[in-house]
Design a protein around this motif. Structure first.
Motif, mmCIF file in Angstrom:
data_model
loop_
_atom_site.group_PDB
_atom_site.id
_atom_site.type_symbol
_atom_site.label_atom_id
_atom_site.label_comp_id
_atom_site.label_asym_id
_atom_site.label_seq_id
_atom_site.Cartn_x
_atom_site.Cartn_y
_atom_site.Cartn_z
ATOM 1 N N ILE A 142 -44.423 16.916 -54.625
ATOM 2 C CA ILE A 142 -44.074 15.689 -53.904
ATOM 3 C C ILE A 142 -44.512 15.715 -52.449
ATOM 4 C CG2 ILE A 142 -42.145 14.251 -53.137
ATOM 5 C CD1 ILE A 142 -40.645 15.074 -55.659
ATOM 6 N N LEU A 143 -44.148 16.759 -51.713
ATOM 7 C CA LEU A 143 -44.365 16.765 -50.265
ATOM 8 C C LEU A 143 -45.835 16.794 -49.845
ATOM 9 C CD1 LEU A 143 -41.446 19.047 -49.005
ATOM 10 C CD2 LEU A 143 -41.600 16.549 -49.050
ATOM 11 N N PRO A 144 -46.702 17.631 -50.439
ATOM 12 C CA PRO A 144 -48.100 17.632 -49.973
ATOM 13 C C PRO A 144 -48.785 16.277 -50.106
ATOM 14 C CG PRO A 144 -47.654 19.610 -51.253
ATOM 15 C CD PRO A 144 -46.458 18.710 -51.416
ATOM 16 N N ASN A 145 -48.491 15.535 -51.160
ATOM 17 C CA ASN A 145 -49.087 14.208 -51.325
ATOM 18 C C ASN A 145 -48.456 13.177 -50.406
ATOM 19 O OD1 ASN A 145 -50.866 15.032 -53.285
ATOM 20 N ND2 ASN A 145 -49.579 14.405 -54.996
ATOM 21 N N LEU A 146 -47.230 13.437 -49.970
ATOM 22 C CA LEU A 146 -46.487 12.465 -49.184
ATOM 23 C C LEU A 146 -47.122 12.233 -47.820
ATOM 24 C CD1 LEU A 146 -43.936 10.698 -49.300
ATOM 25 C CD2 LEU A 146 -42.690 12.584 -48.236
ATOM 26 N N ILE A 147 -47.679 13.286 -47.223
ATOM 27 C CA ILE A 147 -48.232 13.151 -45.878
ATOM 28 C C ILE A 147 -49.707 12.764 -45.892
ATOM 29 C CG2 ILE A 147 -46.617 14.863 -44.972
ATOM 30 C CD1 ILE A 147 -48.967 16.842 -44.901
ATOM 31 N N ALA A 148 -50.263 12.572 -47.084
ATOM 32 C CA ALA A 148 -51.695 12.251 -47.186
ATOM 33 C C ALA A 148 -51.902 10.776 -47.495
ATOM 34 C CB ALA A 148 -52.350 13.122 -48.264
ATOM 35 N N ASN A 149 -51.067 9.910 -46.911
ATOM 36 C CA ASN A 149 -51.127 8.485 -47.248
ATOM 37 C C ASN A 149 -51.484 7.630 -46.042
ATOM 38 O OD1 ASN A 149 -48.806 8.854 -45.805
ATOM 39 N ND2 ASN A 149 -47.446 7.841 -47.253
ATOM 40 N N GLY A 150 -52.352 8.128 -45.157
ATOM 41 C CA GLY A 150 -52.781 7.350 -44.000
ATOM 42 C C GLY A 150 -53.420 6.038 -44.399
ATOM 43 N N PHE A 151 -54.210 6.045 -45.478
ATOM 44 C CA PHE A 151 -54.860 4.826 -45.956
ATOM 45 C C PHE A 151 -53.821 3.787 -46.364
ATOM 46 C CE2 PHE A 151 -56.719 2.429 -49.574
ATOM 47 C CZ PHE A 151 -57.713 1.758 -48.883
ATOM 48 N N SER A 152 -52.769 4.224 -47.057
ATOM 49 C CA SER A 152 -51.710 3.304 -47.471
ATOM 50 C C SER A 152 -50.981 2.732 -46.270
ATOM 51 C CB SER A 152 -50.718 4.033 -48.395
ATOM 52 O OG SER A 152 -51.358 4.514 -49.552
ATOM 53 N N ILE A 153 -50.767 3.555 -45.255
ATOM 54 C CA ILE A 153 -50.095 3.084 -44.044
ATOM 55 C C ILE A 153 -50.912 1.998 -43.361
ATOM 56 C CG2 ILE A 153 -49.356 3.776 -41.726
ATOM 57 C CD1 ILE A 153 -48.641 6.508 -42.901
ATOM 58 N N MET A 154 -52.214 2.193 -43.255
ATOM 59 C CA MET A 154 -53.063 1.209 -42.588
ATOM 60 C C MET A 154 -53.112 -0.101 -43.369
ATOM 61 S SD MET A 154 -53.801 2.873 -39.932
ATOM 62 C CE MET A 154 -55.065 1.919 -39.106
ATOM 63 N N ILE A 155 -53.141 -0.021 -44.701
ATOM 64 C CA ILE A 155 -53.148 -1.235 -45.518
ATOM 65 C C ILE A 155 -51.838 -2.002 -45.342
ATOM 66 C CG2 ILE A 155 -53.099 -2.120 -47.874
ATOM 67 C CD1 ILE A 155 -55.084 -0.049 -48.672
ATOM 68 N N MET A 156 -50.709 -1.285 -45.403
ATOM 69 C CA MET A 156 -49.421 -1.955 -45.267
ATOM 70 C C MET A 156 -49.235 -2.506 -43.859
ATOM 71 S SD MET A 156 -45.600 -0.560 -46.210
ATOM 72 C CE MET A 156 -45.958 -0.512 -47.968
ATOM 73 N N ARG A 157 -49.689 -1.785 -42.868
ATOM 74 C CA ARG A 157 -49.605 -2.276 -41.481
ATOM 75 C C ARG A 157 -50.380 -3.588 -41.327
ATOM 76 N NH1 ARG A 157 -53.519 -0.753 -36.756
ATOM 77 N NH2 ARG A 157 -54.688 -1.923 -38.312
ATOM 78 N N SER A 158 -51.595 -3.633 -41.887
ATOM 79 C CA SER A 158 -52.404 -4.845 -41.813
ATOM 80 C C SER A 158 -51.730 -5.998 -42.541
ATOM 81 C CB SER A 158 -53.794 -4.588 -42.408
ATOM 82 O OG SER A 158 -54.485 -3.604 -41.671
ATOM 83 N N TYR A 159 -51.088 -5.701 -43.660
ATOM 84 C CA TYR A 159 -50.376 -6.753 -44.398
ATOM 85 C C TYR A 159 -49.244 -7.324 -43.557
ATOM 86 C CZ TYR A 159 -47.917 -9.126 -48.184
ATOM 87 O OH TYR A 159 -47.309 -10.069 -48.964
ATOM 88 N N PHE A 160 -48.449 -6.452 -42.940
ATOM 89 C CA PHE A 160 -47.341 -6.922 -42.113
ATOM 90 C C PHE A 160 -47.843 -7.774 -40.946
ATOM 91 C CE2 PHE A 160 -44.635 -3.015 -43.396
ATOM 92 C CZ PHE A 160 -44.233 -3.676 -44.545
ATOM 93 N N MET A 161 -48.971 -7.386 -40.370
ATOM 94 C CA MET A 161 -49.486 -8.090 -39.191
ATOM 95 C C MET A 161 -50.074 -9.455 -39.534
ATOM 96 S SD MET A 161 -51.323 -4.981 -37.097
ATOM 97 C CE MET A 161 -51.900 -6.092 -35.823
ATOM 98 N N THR A 162 -50.660 -9.582 -40.711
ATOM 99 C CA THR A 162 -51.396 -10.805 -41.039
ATOM 100 C C THR A 162 -50.654 -11.744 -41.979
ATOM 101 O OG1 THR A 162 -52.527 -9.631 -42.844
ATOM 102 C CG2 THR A 162 -53.624 -9.681 -40.691
ATOM 103 N N ASN A 163 -49.611 -11.278 -42.653
ATOM 104 C CA ASN A 163 -48.959 -12.099 -43.675
ATOM 105 C C ASN A 163 -47.479 -12.348 -43.429
ATOM 106 O OD1 ASN A 163 -51.092 -12.411 -46.034
ATOM 107 N ND2 ASN A 163 -51.243 -10.299 -45.305
#
Length: 291
Positions: A142-163
């Motif tokens: 669980i933990l090693p994959n948990l910190i490797a989600n920078g791409f998901s963070i950027m996608i969700m951030r863009s969604y929050f900003m634009t929608n």
């Protein structure tokens, strides 16, 4: 004009149907080969219409009770990992979408930096095993994959900003809602597409992960289905090397087992994906807008 439009629509539908069938053909062939007898595979090769069908590959694959425990562990890891991943991604992405956040550019850079560079395998192994002591625990998946989600963070951030309408956020703040209440009561209820998208991507990553089990798990009782199937595949490959041991190679389902392993690993996700497809497509389309 109407007839031309109707003919054009029929052509597009026909073209898409043919394209879908072509995309499905490799997986259909995979299933048929996994259900073929080893003798027919040796004499005829891969075929959509094998002369002899057999369940020997699946009998070999599911003969060990270990695979059922591995499936249960994989389901647990995928469920827990996906839920925690969505929570962590949301709690990072939402503050980064707030333009008034102090040091916002710096934190955005840190997230983006993790998408380009990593510490490498050896430092990561030392950190996880010597500092966090996750070796031979369920957290190794669980933990090693948990910190490797920078791409998901950027996608969700863009969604929050634009929608997410700014007026909606300002209204909640004027009413005295804290940032956490705003996120929980206002933002998340209208963010189902991106949540489903991130959840599906995280779930696929957790389900298909076998490398963490290879690096951090030596206890066979903690093998997930992907680790178990990988070991099973390696064992099946050894069948090709024992022809001099007096064994009947036609009776050993080595080729069919490889295909059965692929089917057993991919089929659960293929059964789940159709339920999330509309949210996945919408979330990827809306969340990919540059913020």
């Amino acid at each position: 004009m109407v007839e031309n439009k109707k003919g054009y629509t029929i052509f597009l539908h026909t073209f898409m149907i043919v394209l879908c069938v072509l995309c499905l053909l490799p997986f259909i062939l995979l299933i048929i080969v996994s259900l073929s007898s080893e003798s027919s595979l040796l004499t005829e090769g891969y075929s959509f219409f094998p002369k002899e069908l057999s369940l020997a590959a699946y009998e070999y694959l599911f003969a060990s009770p270990t695979i059922y425990r591995a499936y249960g562990l994989s389901i647990l890891v995928t469920a827990v990992g996906t839920a925690v991943s969505i929570a962590v991604t949301t709690l990072i992405a939402y503050p980064l979408s707030v333009k008034e956040l102090p040091g916002r550019k710096f934190f955005n850079f840190l997230v983006f930096f993790t998408m380009l560079f990593s510490g490498g395998l050896v430092p990561s192994y030392m950190m996880w095993t010597q500092t966090f002591h996750i070796k031979n625990t369920i957290w190794a998946y669980i933990l090693p994959n948990l910190i490797a989600n920078g791409f998901s963070i950027m996608i969700m951030r863009s969604y929050f900003m634009t929608n997410i309408p700014k007026e909606l956020l300002e209204s909640a703040r004027v009413d005295g809602a804290s940032e956490f209440i705003t996120l929980w009561k206002v933002v998340l209820p209208v963010s189902l597409p991106i949540m489903a998208t991130i959840g599906l991507m995280s779930g696929m990553a957790y389900w298909n992960d076998w490398s963490n089990g290879l690096y951090y798990v030596t206890d066979k009782n903690l093998n997930t289905v992907q680790v178990f199937l990988n070991n099973m595949l390696m064992n099946a490959q050894q069948l090709d090397k024992v022809s001099g041991a007096g064994l009947d190679m036609n009776a050993l389902p080595s080729t069919a087992v490889r295909m059965a392993v692929a089917v057993a690993g991919a089929l659960p996700l293929m059964c789940v994906y159709p339920f999330f497809q509309k949210y996945f497509v919408k979330g990827m389309t809306l969340g990919a807008v540059k913020g």
